[in-house]
Design a protein around this motif. Structure first.
Motif, PDB file in Angstrom:
ATOM      1  N   UNK A 320      -2.134   2.565  -6.575  1.00 46.03           N
ATOM      2  CA  UNK A 320      -2.551   2.305  -5.204  1.00 46.03           C
ATOM      3  C   UNK A 320      -2.231   0.857  -4.863  1.00 46.03           C
ATOM      4  N   UNK A 321      -2.408   0.511  -3.613  1.00 44.28           N
ATOM      5  CA  UNK A 321      -2.136  -0.833  -3.125  1.00 44.28           C
ATOM      6  C   UNK A 321      -3.117  -1.820  -3.759  1.00 44.28           C
ATOM      7  N   UNK A 322      -2.574  -2.804  -4.504  1.00 45.18           N
ATOM      8  CA  UNK A 322      -3.388  -3.822  -5.168  1.00 45.18           C
ATOM      9  C   UNK A 322      -2.726  -5.186  -4.970  1.00 45.18           C
ATOM     10  N   UNK A 340       2.420  -1.465  -4.795  1.00 38.92           N
ATOM     11  CA  UNK A 340       1.889  -0.257  -5.417  1.00 38.92           C
ATOM     12  C   UNK A 340       1.841   0.952  -4.513  1.00 38.92           C
ATOM     13  N   UNK A 341       2.346   0.814  -3.268  1.00 36.82           N
ATOM     14  CA  UNK A 341       2.283   1.945  -2.347  1.00 36.82           C
ATOM     15  C   UNK A 341       3.502   1.946  -1.453  1.00 36.82           C
ATOM     16  N   UNK A 342       3.813   3.093  -0.879  1.00 32.67           N
ATOM     17  CA  UNK A 342       4.896   3.209   0.098  1.00 32.67           C
ATOM     18  C   UNK A 342       4.312   3.367   1.494  1.00 32.67           C
ATOM     19  N   UNK A 343       5.144   3.071   2.497  1.00 33.17           N
ATOM     20  CA  UNK A 343       4.725   3.287   3.871  1.00 33.17           C
ATOM     21  C   UNK A 343       4.164   2.048   4.526  1.00 33.17           C
ATOM     22  N   UNK A 344       3.063   2.214   5.248  1.00 30.95           N
ATOM     23  CA  UNK A 344       2.494   1.142   6.061  1.00 30.95           C
ATOM     24  C   UNK A 344       1.261   0.554   5.409  1.00 30.95           C
ATOM     25  N   UNK A 404       7.011   1.716  -2.976  1.00 28.93           N
ATOM     26  CA  UNK A 404       6.038   1.643  -4.061  1.00 28.93           C
ATOM     27  C   UNK A 404       6.631   1.063  -5.354  1.00 28.93           C
ATOM     28  N   UNK A 405       7.966   1.011  -5.486  1.00 28.08           N
ATOM     29  CA  UNK A 405       8.565   0.419  -6.679  1.00 28.08           C
ATOM     30  C   UNK A 405       8.741  -1.088  -6.545  1.00 28.08           C
ATOM     31  N   UNK A 406       8.556  -1.624  -5.350  1.00 29.21           N
ATOM     32  CA  UNK A 406       8.705  -3.060  -5.099  1.00 29.21           C
ATOM     33  C   UNK A 406       7.355  -3.756  -5.123  1.00 29.21           C
TER      34      UNK A 406
END
Length: 850
Positions: A320-322, A340-344, A404-406
């Motif tokens: 998840x976004x961290x 840790x996440x894709x999108x917005x 999410x890979x960046x």
């Protein structure tokens, strides 16, 4: 899906920045592998490695890596004494448990006595007498002490720990000892701590492994700290000296989640060793290049000041976004690393202090993309630069199209000073997955799934799948249908892999394939090698495209160019619109400062939000990427008068000049430092542009040199003219001498194009490539020992540059080698882990450093 919110509270500080996540297990092979610049720029804090002269793996000997690691800014080397032994579980000799232990304790004794000869350097050593004792020496297996687990009967392990502890402290009372080094934080560790407390043999550092997930890091460190309080010990330093899995390593978007947890806990930690030694756990490429993971740790290591509270949308949950953030009040900057996440996502900063930032902030957003385990990366991509008002102590930045890979870095500085807002460093870009490509011909296969949250032992792969079939004898064609927005030159990056030991790869090395655009622009590409399948690198080229749709093909046969030899898998294509002006910008206010340098936000004419003021002897250091070894045009933009010195990778290259100067940069990572030599020097930024051809280079094929002894010229398809020199070493009589001509005296870069495919028999899942070395003598002077990492095949050639001093006119460069002995100078490794030979040498190039 609604955008999630990551909140950074700059008003809630959580302690001084620690930097402990940058540790590495077996990440250093020896001095130069990886290079000093790569180690320094990754801010490696701790290294866990094998005992000196151990036979577990080639290289990474504790006492050999120690001096150069400390010189590169490293703090501690953790010595796995058990890795003196072969095998895993460890094959410690002896007919009985007592015999095995006695043999091991004798090795402990010899290791510590050898370290005593190193003087003050030994203060950087931490002794780990037992590794994963519950599953190895004090487990239930064939090689254990008595086939009884210490979970069941801890007495033998506790007694062995006590004996090892007293042995080490008896030789060196100042020595530090770490343990219990279990594979997880077992409940039985409490019993170990009670015994150690009661018998006065507490470790100086508590160690265990977190081959789990970031959420367990926070939970287990808190659990351990509670145990300390209950037992009345500590708080002791903690090193989680093996963390993360194959699926995570090399992937910035995964590793930032581990970094955030480890930094929050203020502990040290070392990335786990699943693959090869000497590449900083899939951070370093070749000897001197970094991939995306390297640049993430470079950004992490440059956090300064105090960390601040980061509130994630899913606290303490992996995948998840961290994020992790720090506030430096003296610099008047805040930095956030997240991913840790894709999108917005919405980034919200609270507690933005007007006394630090004013009423308007300058924000720079950069992306640190995944470039594969063995794929080099340039500096982070600049995505966005804006200035926003601070409203009630808050700033909000909405983001879209996250990958999410960046990982991403957002830097805050005071705004409103007339800074030039830079445009994104890349234009239009798009990814095309190989599994989505059309295909004709035979042999096509879609392989996967590769690594995933449910299969972390496998490697990360874009989209989870890759395509095989481009191999010897195939007629496969992969067709990627692309559409681009405008006419121009596009960078095309092919993510691919060939396993260096695969049957069809052994003959030639790099697998060659053929690229065409709409049936034209034919070219041959050589795809990267790796140490296993699905270990990704990239091959880069450029294509000219008009606006609209196109078909890009990768084929195993080409009517004009030939046929494929080898066996490759393809993950994806990345297509990026290339900017007309190729200029890399490194702002001084965001660089690494030392010696009293300070950031000023009121220097007239500054290009960015600020500039750096250097008093006498103060420094500003830039971590600069170069695609290849050779000349670059470097400009230090100054504001006003003042004087300074410029150095590149520790080599002084002259006074700081007004305007562009030609400098030699090594391919990959370069440490460029400006040192003030006047009362005041104001540095605005560093600009790096392509060569103007002002540094005269001399290139000599090795095959034209003088060969002695058993040295010979051999055929290599990818060498200069199809020939290179083999057989250097196994004694000084087998040597190569080349003559190079310099048009001026002084310091030059000696760039050696070489190959090294030597690999020792492995005992378990780690491939064991062997670094070769050459003793290089210039004009008969004392030789300089240079270590050459694996190129994965003797037919695969890389460059490695070392500085040398030349006279004007002809200079002789002689290469010799011999097998190096153990630390005692007498015994030698019996498992083929130290080569007697130098690498295969293709050609030599000399270029003035400045």
């Amino acid at each position: 899906m609604a955008a999630e919110t990551l909140t950074v509270d700059l008003g809630t500080e959580t302690g001084p920045f620690h930097g402990g996540a940058s540790g590495t297990l077996y990440g250093l092979y020896g001095d130069g592998v990886p290079s000093r610049a790569v180690v320094e720029g990754m801010y490696v804090r701790t290294v866990a490695t094998k005992a000196q002269d151990g036979i577990q793996h080639p290289g990474a000997d504790a006492l050999e890596i120690l001096p150069s690691f400390v010189a590169a800014g490293g703090k501690d080397v953790y010595v796995y004494v058990t890795d003196f032994h072969r095998g895993f579980p460890y094959e410690w000799p002896g007919a009985t448990g007592e015999e095995k232990l006695a043999t091991h304790l004798e090795i402990v004794r010899r290791q510590v006595e050898q370290a005593m000869t190193l003087g003050a350097l030994r203060s950087h050593l931490v002794w780990v007498p037992f590794n994963e004792p519950e599953g190895n020496m004090f487990g239930t297996g064939e090689w254990s002490y008595d086939q009884v687990s210490w979970h069941t009967e801890p007495g033998p392990y506790f007694a062995a720990w006590q004996r090892a502890y007293h042995l080490i402290k008896g030789i060196d009372p100042e020595a530090r000892i770490a343990g219990p080094n279990t594979c997880i934080l077992y409940p039985e560790v409490r019993g170990f701590l009670e015994f150690a407390r009661d018998h006065d043999v507490l470790p100086d550092v508590i160690t265990w492994h977190e081959l789990s997930s970031p959420d367990e890091v926070r939970t287990n460190v808190a659990k351990y700290r509670q145990t300390e309080r209950e037992l009345g010990i500590g708080p002791l330093p903690v090193n989680l000296n093996e963390y993360a899995h194959n699926y995570h390593l090399s992937v910035p978007g995964q590793m930032i989640q581990w970094i955030a947890a480890l930094e929050e806990c203020k502990v040290d930690a070392d990335m786990a060793y699943w693959n090869i030694a000497g590449n900083l756990n899939d951070s370093a490429v070749e000897a001197n290049k970094g991939n995306g993971q390297w640049w993430l740790f470079n950004a992490y290591g440059q956090l300064t000041g105090n960390t601040v509270q980061v509130r994630a949308p899913h606290p303490n949950a992996q995948y998840t976004l961290q994020g992790v953030a720090a506030l430096d009040r003296d610099k008047r900057q805040a930095r956030l690393l997240f991913g840790g996440t894709s999108g917005a996502a919405d980034l919200v900063f609270e507690g933005v202090d007007a006394e630090i930032f004013g009423n308007r902030v300058h924000l720079r957003l950069q992306e640190i993309p995944w470039t594969g385990q063995v794929g080099s990366s340039a500096q982070p991509l600049r995505l966005r630069e804006v200035e926003l008002p601070v409203v009630d102590g808050r700033v909000r930045l909405p983001l879209t199209d996250l990958d999410e890979m960046s990982a991403y870095q957002l830097t805050l500085a005071p705004g409103g000073n007339g800074a030039t807002l830079l445009s994104p460093s890349v234009g239009w870009r798009h990814t095309y997955e190989a599994e989505d490509a059309a295909h004709t011909g035979g042999g096509h296969s879609v392989n996967g799934p590769e690594g995933s949250p449910s299969d972390v032992d496998k490697f990360a792969t874009s989209g989870g799948y890759h395509v095989g079939g481009l191999r010897t004898g195939s007629d496969l064609v992969l067709a990627f249908d692309v559409e681009v927005p405008q006419e121009g030159t596009y960078d095309l990056r092919v993510f691919a892999n060939s396993h260096n030991l695969a049957d069809l790869v052994r003959e030639q090395g790099s697998t060659n394939v053929f690229l065409r655009v709409d049936g034209g622009q034919p070219r041959e590409l050589r795809l990267p090698l790796g140490y296993k399948w699905a270990v990704w690198g990239h091959t880069d080229t450029r294509v000219e495209l008009t606006a609209g749709p196109h078909r890009i093909t990768l084929a195993a046969q080409d009517p004009d160019l030939g046929v494929t030899k080898g066996d490759a898998v393809v993950d994806k294509l990345d297509l990026t619109l290339r900017e007309d002006r190729q200029q890399d910008v490194y702002d001084a206010e965001f660089a690494a400062l030392g010696g009293g340098a300070r950031v000023s936000y009121d220097e007239p004419g500054a290009s960015g939000p600020g500039a750096v003021v250097l008093p006498h002897s103060a420094t500003v250091t830039f971590w600069v990427h170069a695609d290849d070894d050779g000349e670059a045009t470097v400009t230090v933009d100054l504001l006003g008068p003042g004087e300074g010195l410029l150095s590149v990778n520790g080599e002084d290259v002259g006074a700081v000049a007004h305007g562009p100067v030609p400098l030699f940069l090594a391919g990959g990572i370069n440490r460029v430092t400006v040192t003030g030599t006047s009362e005041r020097l104001v540095v605005d930024r560093l600009l790096v542009e392509p060569s103007r051809g002002l540094l005269p280079s001399t290139r000599v094929p090795a095959a034209e040199g003088t060969l002695t002894g058993t040295v010979k010229v051999a055929a290599y398809p990818y060498a200069t003219g199809g020939k290179a020199v083999d057989g250097i070493g196994a004694g000084a009589a087998n040597a190569l001498t080349v003559t190079v001509t310099a048009d001026r005296p002084g310091r030059h870069a000696l760039t050696i194009r070489y190959s090294n495919g030597e690999q020792a028999p492995a005992t378990h899942y780690n491939p064991d490539p062997v670094c070769r070395h050459a003793d290089i003598s210039v004009n008969g002077a004392a030789p300089q020992r240079v270590l050459f990492p694996t190129t994965f095949h003797f037919g695969n050639f890389w460059n490695l540059s070392v500085p040398v001093t030349l006279v004007r006119g002809p200079n002789t460069i002689t290469f010799t080698a011999d097998e190096l002995p153990d630390f005692d100078g007498r015994t030698k490794n019996a498992h083929g882990q130290r080569s007697a030979h130098a690498p295969v040498v293709d050609r030599i190039t000399v270029t003035p450093l400045a």
